[in-house]
Design a protein around this motif. Sequence first.
Motif, PDB file in Angstrom:
ATOM      1  N   ALA A 141       0.822  -1.206   0.000  1.00 39.62           N
ATOM      2  CA  ALA A 141       0.000   0.000   0.000  1.00 39.62           C
ATOM      3  C   ALA A 141       0.859   1.261   0.000  1.00 39.62           C
ATOM      4  O   ALA A 141       2.046   1.226   0.325  1.00 39.62           O
ATOM      5  CB  ALA A 141      -0.911   0.014   1.235  1.00 39.62           C
ATOM      6  N   GLU A 142       0.251   2.369  -0.374  1.00 32.71           N
ATOM      7  CA  GLU A 142       0.867   3.679  -0.163  1.00 32.71           C
ATOM      8  C   GLU A 142       0.495   4.127   1.248  1.00 32.71           C
ATOM      9  O   GLU A 142      -0.686   4.138   1.614  1.00 32.71           O
ATOM     10  CB  GLU A 142       0.345   4.706  -1.169  1.00 32.71           C
ATOM     11  N   LEU A 143       1.490   4.483   2.051  1.00 35.18           N
ATOM     12  CA  LEU A 143       1.226   4.966   3.399  1.00 35.18           C
ATOM     13  C   LEU A 143       1.116   6.485   3.397  1.00 35.18           C
ATOM     14  O   LEU A 143       1.932   7.175   2.780  1.00 35.18           O
ATOM     15  CB  LEU A 143       2.336   4.534   4.362  1.00 35.18           C
ATOM     16  N   ILE A 144       0.107   6.996   4.059  1.00 34.95           N
ATOM     17  CA  ILE A 144      -0.101   8.433   4.189  1.00 34.95           C
ATOM     18  C   ILE A 144       0.023   8.770   5.667  1.00 34.95           C
ATOM     19  O   ILE A 144      -0.759   8.287   6.492  1.00 34.95           O
ATOM     20  CB  ILE A 144      -1.481   8.838   3.645  1.00 34.95           C
ATOM     21  N   ILE A 145       1.036   9.575   6.006  1.00 29.83           N
ATOM     22  CA  ILE A 145       1.366   9.840   7.409  1.00 29.83           C
ATOM     23  C   ILE A 145       1.676  11.330   7.573  1.00 29.83           C
ATOM     24  O   ILE A 145       2.313  11.936   6.712  1.00 29.83           O
ATOM     25  CB  ILE A 145       2.592   9.012   7.855  1.00 29.83           C
ATOM     26  N   HIS A 146       1.227  11.913   8.675  1.00 31.98           N
ATOM     27  CA  HIS A 146       1.550  13.304   8.963  1.00 31.98           C
ATOM     28  C   HIS A 146       2.828  13.343   9.792  1.00 31.98           C
ATOM     29  O   HIS A 146       2.889  12.749  10.875  1.00 31.98           O
ATOM     30  CB  HIS A 146       0.402  13.969   9.728  1.00 31.98           C
ATOM     31  N   ASN A 147       3.832  14.042   9.274  1.00 29.86           N
ATOM     32  CA  ASN A 147       5.176  14.031   9.875  1.00 29.86           C
ATOM     33  C   ASN A 147       5.709  12.600   9.860  1.00 29.86           C
ATOM     34  O   ASN A 147       6.021  12.002  10.896  1.00 29.86           O
ATOM     35  CB  ASN A 147       5.161  14.587  11.302  1.00 29.86           C
ATOM     36  N   ALA A 148       5.805  12.069   8.651  1.00 33.58           N
ATOM     37  CA  ALA A 148       6.105  10.646   8.446  1.00 33.58           C
ATOM     38  C   ALA A 148       7.419  10.212   9.081  1.00 33.58           C
ATOM     39  O   ALA A 148       7.535   9.072   9.543  1.00 33.58           O
ATOM     40  CB  ALA A 148       6.117  10.332   6.949  1.00 33.58           C
ATOM     41  N   GLY A 149       8.409  11.078   9.122  1.00 34.53           N
ATOM     42  CA  GLY A 149       9.702  10.703   9.665  1.00 34.53           C
ATOM     43  C   GLY A 149       9.612  10.187  11.091  1.00 34.53           C
ATOM     44  O   GLY A 149      10.331   9.256  11.480  1.00 34.53           O
ATOM     45  N   PHE A 150       8.717  10.767  11.882  1.00 37.65           N
ATOM     46  CA  PHE A 150       8.559  10.353  13.276  1.00 37.65           C
ATOM     47  C   PHE A 150       8.008   8.930  13.357  1.00 37.65           C
ATOM     48  O   PHE A 150       8.601   8.055  13.992  1.00 37.65           O
ATOM     49  CB  PHE A 150       7.631  11.325  14.002  1.00 37.65           C
ATOM     50  N   ASP A 151       6.867   8.686  12.718  1.00 35.96           N
ATOM     51  CA  ASP A 151       6.220   7.371  12.798  1.00 35.96           C
ATOM     52  C   ASP A 151       7.070   6.281  12.144  1.00 35.96           C
ATOM     53  O   ASP A 151       7.184   5.168  12.684  1.00 35.96           O
ATOM     54  CB  ASP A 151       4.844   7.421  12.133  1.00 35.96           C
ATOM     55  N   ILE A 152       7.664   6.602  10.988  1.00 32.05           N
ATOM     56  CA  ILE A 152       8.485   5.611  10.291  1.00 32.05           C
ATOM     57  C   ILE A 152       9.717   5.264  11.123  1.00 32.05           C
ATOM     58  O   ILE A 152      10.147   4.105  11.178  1.00 32.05           O
ATOM     59  CB  ILE A 152       8.892   6.125   8.900  1.00 32.05           C
ATOM     60  N   GLY A 153      10.295   6.254  11.795  1.00 30.58           N
ATOM     61  CA  GLY A 153      11.446   5.991  12.650  1.00 30.58           C
ATOM     62  C   GLY A 153      11.109   4.997  13.749  1.00 30.58           C
ATOM     63  O   GLY A 153      11.881   4.071  14.033  1.00 30.58           O
ATOM     64  N   PHE A 154       9.944   5.153  14.363  1.00 32.11           N
ATOM     65  CA  PHE A 154       9.525   4.226  15.416  1.00 32.11           C
ATOM     66  C   PHE A 154       9.193   2.854  14.853  1.00 32.11           C
ATOM     67  O   PHE A 154       9.557   1.818  15.438  1.00 32.11           O
ATOM     68  CB  PHE A 154       8.330   4.797  16.180  1.00 32.11           C
ATOM     69  N   LEU A 155       8.499   2.805  13.730  1.00 30.03           N
ATOM     70  CA  LEU A 155       8.145   1.516  13.127  1.00 30.03           C
ATOM     71  C   LEU A 155       9.399   0.764  12.682  1.00 30.03           C
ATOM     72  O   LEU A 155       9.504  -0.458  12.868  1.00 30.03           O
ATOM     73  CB  LEU A 155       7.193   1.731  11.954  1.00 30.03           C
ATOM     74  N   ASN A 156      10.341   1.489  12.106  1.00 33.78           N
ATOM     75  CA  ASN A 156      11.589   0.835  11.695  1.00 33.78           C
ATOM     76  C   ASN A 156      12.357   0.285  12.902  1.00 33.78           C
ATOM     77  O   ASN A 156      12.978  -0.787  12.814  1.00 33.78           O
ATOM     78  CB  ASN A 156      12.472   1.818  10.919  1.00 33.78           C
ATOM     79  N   LYS A 157      12.330   1.008  14.010  1.00 35.77           N
ATOM     80  CA  LYS A 157      13.005   0.526  15.216  1.00 35.77           C
ATOM     81  C   LYS A 157      12.330  -0.746  15.746  1.00 35.77           C
ATOM     82  O   LYS A 157      13.007  -1.705  16.138  1.00 35.77           O
ATOM     83  CB  LYS A 157      13.017   1.611  16.288  1.00 35.77           C
ATOM     84  N   GLU A 158      11.001  -0.766  15.729  1.00 37.85           N
ATOM     85  CA  GLU A 158      10.287  -1.965  16.170  1.00 37.85           C
ATOM     86  C   GLU A 158      10.616  -3.160  15.265  1.00 37.85           C
ATOM     87  O   GLU A 158      10.813  -4.280  15.740  1.00 37.85           O
ATOM     88  CB  GLU A 158       8.772  -1.714  16.175  1.00 37.85           C
ATOM     89  N   LEU A 159      10.699  -2.914  13.961  1.00 39.31           N
ATOM     90  CA  LEU A 159      11.046  -3.993  13.027  1.00 39.31           C
ATOM     91  C   LEU A 159      12.483  -4.454  13.245  1.00 39.31           C
ATOM     92  O   LEU A 159      12.783  -5.655  13.191  1.00 39.31           O
ATOM     93  CB  LEU A 159      10.851  -3.513  11.580  1.00 39.31           C
ATOM     94  N   GLU A 160      13.359  -3.502  13.488  1.00 35.55           N
ATOM     95  CA  GLU A 160      14.763  -3.843  13.750  1.00 35.55           C
ATOM     96  C   GLU A 160      14.891  -4.734  14.980  1.00 35.55           C
ATOM     97  O   GLU A 160      15.685  -5.695  15.001  1.00 35.55           O
ATOM     98  CB  GLU A 160      15.565  -2.556  13.940  1.00 35.55           C
ATOM     99  N   LEU A 161      14.105  -4.454  16.011  1.00 36.93           N
ATOM    100  CA  LEU A 161      14.180  -5.210  17.257  1.00 36.93           C
ATOM    101  C   LEU A 161      13.750  -6.671  17.089  1.00 36.93           C
ATOM    102  O   LEU A 161      14.135  -7.529  17.880  1.00 36.93           O
ATOM    103  CB  LEU A 161      13.318  -4.540  18.327  1.00 36.93           C
ATOM    104  N   VAL A 162      12.956  -6.934  16.027  1.00 31.35           N
ATOM    105  CA  VAL A 162      12.546  -8.325  15.781  1.00 31.35           C
ATOM    106  C   VAL A 162      13.281  -8.914  14.572  1.00 31.35           C
ATOM    107  O   VAL A 162      12.896  -9.953  14.041  1.00 31.35           O
ATOM    108  CB  VAL A 162      11.014  -8.437  15.597  1.00 31.35           C
ATOM    109  N   GLY A 163      14.333  -8.211  14.128  1.00 32.49           N
ATOM    110  CA  GLY A 163      15.176  -8.743  13.065  1.00 32.49           C
ATOM    111  C   GLY A 163      14.603  -8.644  11.670  1.00 32.49           C
ATOM    112  O   GLY A 163      14.952  -9.436  10.784  1.00 32.49           O
TER     113      GLY A 163
END
Length: 234
Positions: free
Chosen positions: A85-107
Amino acid sequence: MTRQIVLDTETTGLSAEGGDRIIELGCVELLSRKLSGNNLHLYFNPERDSHEDALKVHGISNEFLKDKPRFAECVKDILEYLQGAELIIHNAGFDIGFLNKELELVGLPPLATYVDRITDTLAMAKEMFPGKRNSLDALCDRLEVDNSGRQLHGALLDAELLADVYINLTRGQDALLIMDDAPEGEGGVRVAAVDLSALALPVLAANEQELAEHEDLLAQIDKSSGGKTIWRTC
């Protein structure tokens, strides 16, 4: 059919790298720019307390989150929902940074690996309304989106509001089919080509009365201009 996901998160604080975690994920699905009702809303146990300032923003208590699943327990379902999907986010850098960290923590690899693209409505708003406040609340006021029920931040409510804001920000696009593989026109906009060769348009000829009324109107305009109308002098 174009599939877009309007996404928002709430977190324990402001720093994913500093150990803050996601506590709420809210997603609203748009199919061809219309709400489908296929939404995703989850709370997570972050295994840490929220900062006091964050609690004032979202109001989600540490006690409430204690029996909620960890992000890792839900990650498979989340990625399946967001896939392609195309993700639509307000101030995307903040949310993507957190989501990427959560994904990183589970490898797992970054979120961009799973989605088509990410659109930041804050960047869009800054370009459309330079020098003005472009928070979600400010945009709701400016674009006449009812946010009267927003007393505290909540991921699902904010995603629903942002969906309305996004539709209003891009209002002109619902009448224009934009395709990645279409010919490029002026200004770099790619517009779908439409074949009109098989379309037969009826030709309606004016009747005698209509022609007479038209001629009379031209004569009146010509008289008012002192005989200087272009159609009389050419």
